[in-house]
Design a protein around this motif. Structure first.
Motif, PDB file in Angstrom:
ATOM      1  N   MET A   1      18.284 -26.581  33.571  1.00 29.98           N
ATOM      2  CA  MET A   1      17.343 -27.673  33.691  1.00 29.98           C
ATOM      3  C   MET A   1      17.958 -28.770  34.541  1.00 29.98           C
ATOM      4  N   ASP A   2      17.231 -29.209  35.541  1.00 28.31           N
ATOM      5  CA  ASP A   2      17.721 -30.261  36.406  1.00 28.31           C
ATOM      6  C   ASP A   2      17.589 -31.610  35.725  1.00 28.31           C
ATOM      7  N   THR A   3      18.613 -32.443  35.901  1.00 35.11           N
ATOM      8  CA  THR A   3      18.574 -33.783  35.352  1.00 35.11           C
ATOM      9  C   THR A   3      17.831 -34.681  36.313  1.00 35.11           C
ATOM     10  N   ILE A   4      16.943 -35.485  35.797  1.00 36.40           N
ATOM     11  CA  ILE A   4      16.164 -36.419  36.592  1.00 36.40           C
ATOM     12  C   ILE A   4      16.965 -37.699  36.747  1.00 36.40           C
ATOM     13  N   GLU A   5      16.932 -38.281  37.938  1.00 41.46           N
ATOM     14  CA  GLU A   5      17.612 -39.553  38.171  1.00 41.46           C
ATOM     15  C   GLU A   5      16.791 -40.681  37.569  1.00 41.46           C
ATOM     16  N   ILE A   6      17.362 -41.360  36.595  1.00 41.98           N
ATOM     17  CA  ILE A   6      16.726 -42.511  35.981  1.00 41.98           C
ATOM     18  C   ILE A   6      17.743 -43.643  35.974  1.00 41.98           C
ATOM     19  N   SER A   7      17.347 -44.790  36.502  1.00 37.95           N
ATOM     20  CA  SER A   7      18.250 -45.942  36.535  1.00 37.95           C
ATOM     21  C   SER A   7      18.469 -46.481  35.125  1.00 37.95           C
ATOM     22  N   ASN A   8      19.489 -47.295  34.976  1.00 41.87           N
ATOM     23  CA  ASN A   8      19.734 -47.939  33.685  1.00 41.87           C
ATOM     24  C   ASN A   8      18.532 -48.787  33.276  1.00 41.87           C
ATOM     25  N   THR A   9      17.916 -49.444  34.254  1.00 45.34           N
ATOM     26  CA  THR A   9      16.720 -50.230  33.973  1.00 45.34           C
ATOM     27  C   THR A   9      15.598 -49.324  33.498  1.00 45.34           C
ATOM     28  N   GLY A  10      15.460 -48.161  34.123  1.00 41.95           N
ATOM     29  CA  GLY A  10      14.446 -47.198  33.713  1.00 41.95           C
ATOM     30  C   GLY A  10      14.646 -46.747  32.280  1.00 41.95           C
ATOM     31  N   ILE A  11      15.889 -46.470  31.912  1.00 43.81           N
ATOM     32  CA  ILE A  11      16.207 -46.078  30.537  1.00 43.81           C
ATOM     33  C   ILE A  11      15.851 -47.209  29.581  1.00 43.81           C
ATOM     34  N   ALA A  12      16.216 -48.438  29.938  1.00 39.16           N
ATOM     35  CA  ALA A  12      15.921 -49.584  29.080  1.00 39.16           C
ATOM     36  C   ALA A  12      14.417 -49.762  28.897  1.00 39.16           C
ATOM     37  N   VAL A  13      13.663 -49.618  29.976  1.00 35.72           N
ATOM     38  CA  VAL A  13      12.210 -49.754  29.896  1.00 35.72           C
ATOM     39  C   VAL A  13      11.626 -48.634  29.042  1.00 35.72           C
ATOM     40  N   MET A  14      12.131 -47.425  29.214  1.00 37.08           N
ATOM     41  CA  MET A  14      11.654 -46.305  28.390  1.00 37.08           C
ATOM     42  C   MET A  14      11.930 -46.574  26.911  1.00 37.08           C
ATOM     43  N   CYS A  15      13.091 -47.128  26.599  1.00 34.91           N
ATOM     44  CA  CYS A  15      13.415 -47.459  25.202  1.00 34.91           C
ATOM     45  C   CYS A  15      12.466 -48.525  24.673  1.00 34.91           C
ATOM     46  N   ASP A  16      12.168 -49.538  25.482  1.00 38.18           N
ATOM     47  CA  ASP A  16      11.215 -50.567  25.070  1.00 38.18           C
ATOM     48  C   ASP A  16       9.852 -49.946  24.785  1.00 38.18           C
ATOM     49  N   ILE A  17       9.423 -49.051  25.652  1.00 38.71           N
ATOM     50  CA  ILE A  17       8.131 -48.391  25.475  1.00 38.71           C
ATOM     51  C   ILE A  17       8.153 -47.527  24.211  1.00 38.71           C
ATOM     52  N   ALA A  18       9.221 -46.774  24.010  1.00 38.86           N
ATOM     53  CA  ALA A  18       9.326 -45.886  22.842  1.00 38.86           C
ATOM     54  C   ALA A  18       9.314 -46.675  21.539  1.00 38.86           C
ATOM     55  N   ARG A  19       9.892 -47.854  21.565  1.00 38.61           N
ATOM     56  CA  ARG A  19       9.916 -48.702  20.377  1.00 38.61           C
ATOM     57  C   ARG A  19       8.597 -49.428  20.188  1.00 38.61           C
ATOM     58  N   ALA A  20       7.685 -49.288  21.149  1.00 36.81           N
ATOM     59  CA  ALA A  20       6.416 -50.023  21.146  1.00 36.81           C
ATOM     60  C   ALA A  20       6.703 -51.516  21.158  1.00 36.81           C
ATOM     61  N   ALA A  21       7.798 -51.877  21.795  1.00 35.34           N
ATOM     62  CA  ALA A  21       8.180 -53.279  21.881  1.00 35.34           C
ATOM     63  C   ALA A  21       7.307 -53.997  22.908  1.00 35.34           C
ATOM     64  N   GLY A  55       3.228 -44.899  26.937  1.00 36.21           N
ATOM     65  CA  GLY A  55       3.932 -44.072  25.971  1.00 36.21           C
ATOM     66  C   GLY A  55       4.887 -43.132  26.689  1.00 36.21           C
ATOM     67  N   ILE A  56       5.908 -42.708  25.977  1.00 36.43           N
ATOM     68  CA  ILE A  56       6.877 -41.752  26.507  1.00 36.43           C
ATOM     69  C   ILE A  56       6.265 -40.358  26.408  1.00 36.43           C
ATOM     70  N   THR A  57       6.332 -39.602  27.475  1.00 33.89           N
ATOM     71  CA  THR A  57       5.845 -38.223  27.459  1.00 33.89           C
ATOM     72  C   THR A  57       6.892 -37.323  26.797  1.00 33.89           C
ATOM     73  N   ASP A  58       6.505 -36.098  26.515  1.00 37.06           N
ATOM     74  CA  ASP A  58       7.474 -35.137  25.978  1.00 37.06           C
ATOM     75  C   ASP A  58       8.640 -34.962  26.943  1.00 37.06           C
ATOM     76  N   LYS A  59       8.320 -34.895  28.220  1.00 40.21           N
ATOM     77  CA  LYS A  59       9.362 -34.768  29.244  1.00 40.21           C
ATOM     78  C   LYS A  59      10.295 -35.978  29.206  1.00 40.21           C
ATOM     79  N   GLY A  60       9.729 -37.159  29.068  1.00 39.54           N
ATOM     80  CA  GLY A  60      10.534 -38.375  28.978  1.00 39.54           C
ATOM     81  C   GLY A  60      11.420 -38.368  27.753  1.00 39.54           C
ATOM     82  N   GLN A  61      10.879 -37.920  26.622  1.00 40.23           N
ATOM     83  CA  GLN A  61      11.673 -37.849  25.392  1.00 40.23           C
ATOM     84  C   GLN A  61      12.817 -36.856  25.544  1.00 40.23           C
TER      85      GLN A  61
END
Length: 74
Positions: A1-21, A55-61
């Motif tokens: 499985m190829d790893t997708i390039e996600i910036s640190n900011t992208g990870i932080a935003v995804m965490c905010d979204i996942a927390r429903a913050a 929302g975070i997709t399954d792929k995002g999770q």
């Protein structure tokens, strides 16, 4: 499985979204969210409530899991 390039900011935003913050979606973060949507990591939910528009997709999770990023929704 190829790893997708996600910036640190992208990870932080995804965490905010996942927390429903509620986070300030300024122009810079909107650009990050748009990029995450384009990669299939985040999707619009169709809800208009603050913190529920995206929302975070399954792929995002799977990407967060692969990086060992745990998100506590408490």
């Amino acid at each position: 499985m190829d790893t997708i390039e996600i910036s640190n900011t992208g990870i932080a935003v995804m965490c905010d979204i996942a927390r429903a913050a509620m986070f300030d979606l300024d122009a810079d973060k909107q650009a990050v969210v748009d990029g995450l949507i384009a990669q299939g990591l985040v999707a619009e939910t169709g809800k208009s409530a603050p913190g529920a528009k995206y929302g975070i997709t399954d792929k995002g999770q799977r990407e967060l899991d692969a990086r060992g990023v745990g998100v506590n929704e408490a």
